[in-house]
Design a protein around this motif. Structure first.
Motif, PDB file in Angstrom:
ATOM      1  N   LYS A 313       0.845  -1.201   0.000  1.00  0.00           N
ATOM      2  CA  LYS A 313       0.000   0.000   0.000  1.00  0.00           C
ATOM      3  C   LYS A 313       0.880   1.250   0.000  1.00  0.00           C
ATOM      4  N   ASP A 316       0.113   7.695   2.194  1.00  0.00           N
ATOM      5  CA  ASP A 316      -0.773   8.817   1.892  1.00  0.00           C
ATOM      6  C   ASP A 316       0.060  10.105   1.820  1.00  0.00           C
ATOM      7  N   ASP A 422      -0.898   6.469  -6.615  1.00  0.00           N
ATOM      8  CA  ASP A 422      -1.394   5.672  -5.495  1.00  0.00           C
ATOM      9  C   ASP A 422      -1.731   4.292  -6.059  1.00  0.00           C
ATOM     10  N   ASN A 423      -2.232   3.392  -5.243  1.00  0.00           N
ATOM     11  CA  ASN A 423      -2.459   2.016  -5.701  1.00  0.00           C
ATOM     12  C   ASN A 423      -3.546   1.910  -6.759  1.00  0.00           C
TER      13      ASN A 423
END
Length: 604
Positions: A313, A316, A422-423
């Motif tokens: 992950k 952020d 991001d993922n």
């Protein structure tokens, strides 16, 4: 002022690097590639013996689809009887109740069906007669997927191959628990058909059920077999998903062994695919060569043949991204200040206000909007700069100018990559939006700017009136038609989906380029954009060649677009750009020689 701009630029590069280093780390650390075999096809081609052989050499899993009771009856594996029609003879005719359906067959099959339907109260199972009885009112159960081949389950246990169920969408999310109970040690599920279970109203429940069962979602690459709801389901599962690549059976036979191996390897190396769904050739020898070659090629590239795991992950980076956007706004306003102080202040105040509003209400929309603005404005500003510094250049100046413009485009592409990373983008659940806008708008803005500069000393209204009053010539119609055709072709071959196909000659050229280079450079860069930019730089102030500078933007736009394919490893994207640029630098002396030769006979 220059020191402040330089400081801001350095800060932008530092913030950008922090995010990009994490992207590269996440991509580089995941080296596990899973090979899974399609059980039904290997069984159909009578090549199950190969699965036993390759289970000890890197094959990790077995993909098994479900069958309905009607499909089992057609294969004579069970019999179905009712007052409306008979198949088999497991019940005497006088025992037949017109309100019931009788299913008879081996305990291995019926036992699995009973486990699957154990929560249904209106079913009756007679173990002595190996017979399942269901009400006539529940006849729809006969067509529901319910059974995984017992031979497949046995093969899985014997060879230690993990099972990957191909769960059909017309089943319910509640049945996922029954599947997990009947199949042991599941790690991944790949839905079959055109949509996932739970689409469209129960995706949240499906996601919760898969998370409870600790199952990863196999995401088939969208250009192969798009499944409705798959991307939304993966997002609901916090991106516990794997990108899956496969080849259709007919296409596999057409490709041949080596081309199929190369295609699977390219999916892993260049698109971050981690689960390869294998099908057999009709010829067993070819199938064996295919799997052996693929295993060897992956191992040589230091990939581990094992059960695949989702990408780690991503952190952020919202605060860093906000800081990056603010730095970009400040740098832009400092440059605007050199032309108009009032405009710079207005831009700064309005920009800060919009950033605050979007940050509070629509953060994801903000980064998408800023990314698109960068993709459009940077090539346009590059063109304005080239026009403002137009002149004939020496060979050294051509090299330096071309590299400087290219470096700016690379930086812009990397900034967009950092903003969007991001993922969801890594798994191609989300993609860079506005690709066609980013390809077309800089060219239109550039053309508008050039024409505006040409008309500064003229009365624009008068020029328009004269133009409209003139009769249309065949030359003008030809030029307009050519421009429209080129524009349609340009946009038709742009983006994630082409509406203009690839010719057989181009396919052949692509093949040779892919074999010669590690990754294939993009045609619109090294064949169109870069050569046009170089020619425009060489010939300097001649008006005809100033239009070539505009065409040269195509190469710079492509550089940015290449880098914003976020599902591709960053190193691969950069390498693709570098190869395209290097090809131009290698042939610049040839351009220069031709131009110097022609100067003796050509008059301006």
């Amino acid at each position: 002022m220059l020191k402040i701009k330089s400081l801001i630029l350095v800060l932008i590069l530092i913030v950008n690097s922090v995010i990009l280093i994490d992207k590269d780390k996440i991509e580089s650390s995941n080296r596990q590639v899973e090979l899974t075999a399609d059980y039904e096809l290997f069984n159909e081609f009578e090549q199950l013996n190969l699965l036993t052989k390759f289970s000890e050499q890197g094959l990790s899993s077995l993909a098994v689809g479900e069958e309905s009771l009607r499909e089992l009856a057609r294969e004579n594996k069970i019999s179905i009887e009712s007052a409306w029609g008979f198949k088999g003879a497991s019940a005497a005719q006088d025992e037949i109740n017109s309100n019931q359906i009788y299913i008879s067959g081996p305990p291995a099959i019926l036992g699995q069906v009973v486990k699957r339907w154990r929560k249904l109260n209106d079913l009756e199972y007679d173990k002595e007669k190996n017979r399942l009885i269901i009400p006539q009112s529940r006849s729809e159960l006969l067509t529901k997927p319910v059974y995984f081949a017992s031979r497949a389950l046995s093969l899985s246990q014997r060879t230690n191959l993990n099972l990957i169920p191909r769960f059909k969408a017309d089943s319910s999310y509640q049945e996922l628990s029954s599947v997990a109970a009947s199949l042991k040690d599941l790690t991944t599920i790949i839905f079959s058909g055109q949509e996932v279970v739970g689409y469209a109203d129960n995706l949240i429940q499906t996601a919760k059920k898969l998370e409870e069962l600790d199952l990863k979602l196999g995401l088939i690459e969208p250009f192969l077999a798009p499944q409705r709801g798959a991307k939304e389901l993966a997002a609901q599962m916090s991106y516990q998903a794997l990108r899956v690549h496969s080849i259709k059976q007919r296409e596999l036979e057409q490709l041949g062994v080596q081309a199929a191996v190369n295609r699977y390897f390219k999916a892993v190396q260049q698109r971050n695919v981690r689960l390869l769904y294998l099908k057999p050739f009709a010829n067993e020898v070819q199938t064996s060569q295919f799997i052996t070659s693929l295993q060897e090629k992956l191992s040589e590239a230091n990939y581990d043949l094992a059960v695949a795991q989702p990408f780690e992950k991503a952190k952020d980076y919202q605060q860093l991204k906000v800081g990056l956007i603010l730095l970009l706004l400040l740098l832009t306003c400092l440059y605007l200040k050199e032309f108009n102080t009032k405009l710079a202040v207005i831009s700064l105040v309005s920009g800060l206000s919009l950033i605050l509003i979007f940050y509070l209400l629509a953060w994801s929309a903000l980064i998408v909007l800023v990314s698109l603005l960068i993709a459009v404005i940077v090539p346009w500003l590059e063109y304005i700069y080239l026009l403002s510094t137009i002149r004939e250049r020496s060979l050294k100046e051509v090299y330096l100018t071309f590299l400087a413009i290219t470096l700016i485009s690379i930086t812009a592409g990397l900034v967009i990559t950092a903003l969007l990373f991001d993922n969801s983008y890594l798994l191609q659940i989300k993609e860079f939006r506005g690709v066609k806008v980013a390809f077309a708008l800089p060219l239109l803005l550039g053309a508008g700017y050039y024409l505006g500069q040409e008309s500064k000393t003229k009365d624009i209204k008068e020029e328009i009136e004269i133009f409209l009053a003139e009769p249309v010539s065949w030359r003008q119609l030809l030029l307009l038609s050519s421009a429209l055709v080129l524009g349609v072709f340009y946009l038709g071959r742009t983006g994630n989906q082409f509406f203009i196909g690839v010719s057989s000659i181009e396919v052949l050229i692509r093949k040779y380029l892919a074999e010669f280079f590690v990754v294939r450079p993009r045609f619109k860069s090294f064949l169109i954009g870069h050569p046009l930019l170089l020619l425009g730089l060489f010939r300097g102030p001649k008006k005809y060649y100033q239009w070539l500078l505009l065409g040269g933007l195509i190469g710079q736009i492509n550089i940015i677009n290449t880098l914003v394919h976020l599902h591709m490893p960053l190193k691969i994207s950069l390498l693709r750009v570098v190869i395209g640029v290097a090809m131009q630098l290698a042939i610049i002396p040839v351009y220069r020689l031709n131009i110097l030769t022609s100067k003796g006979v050509e008059q301006d």
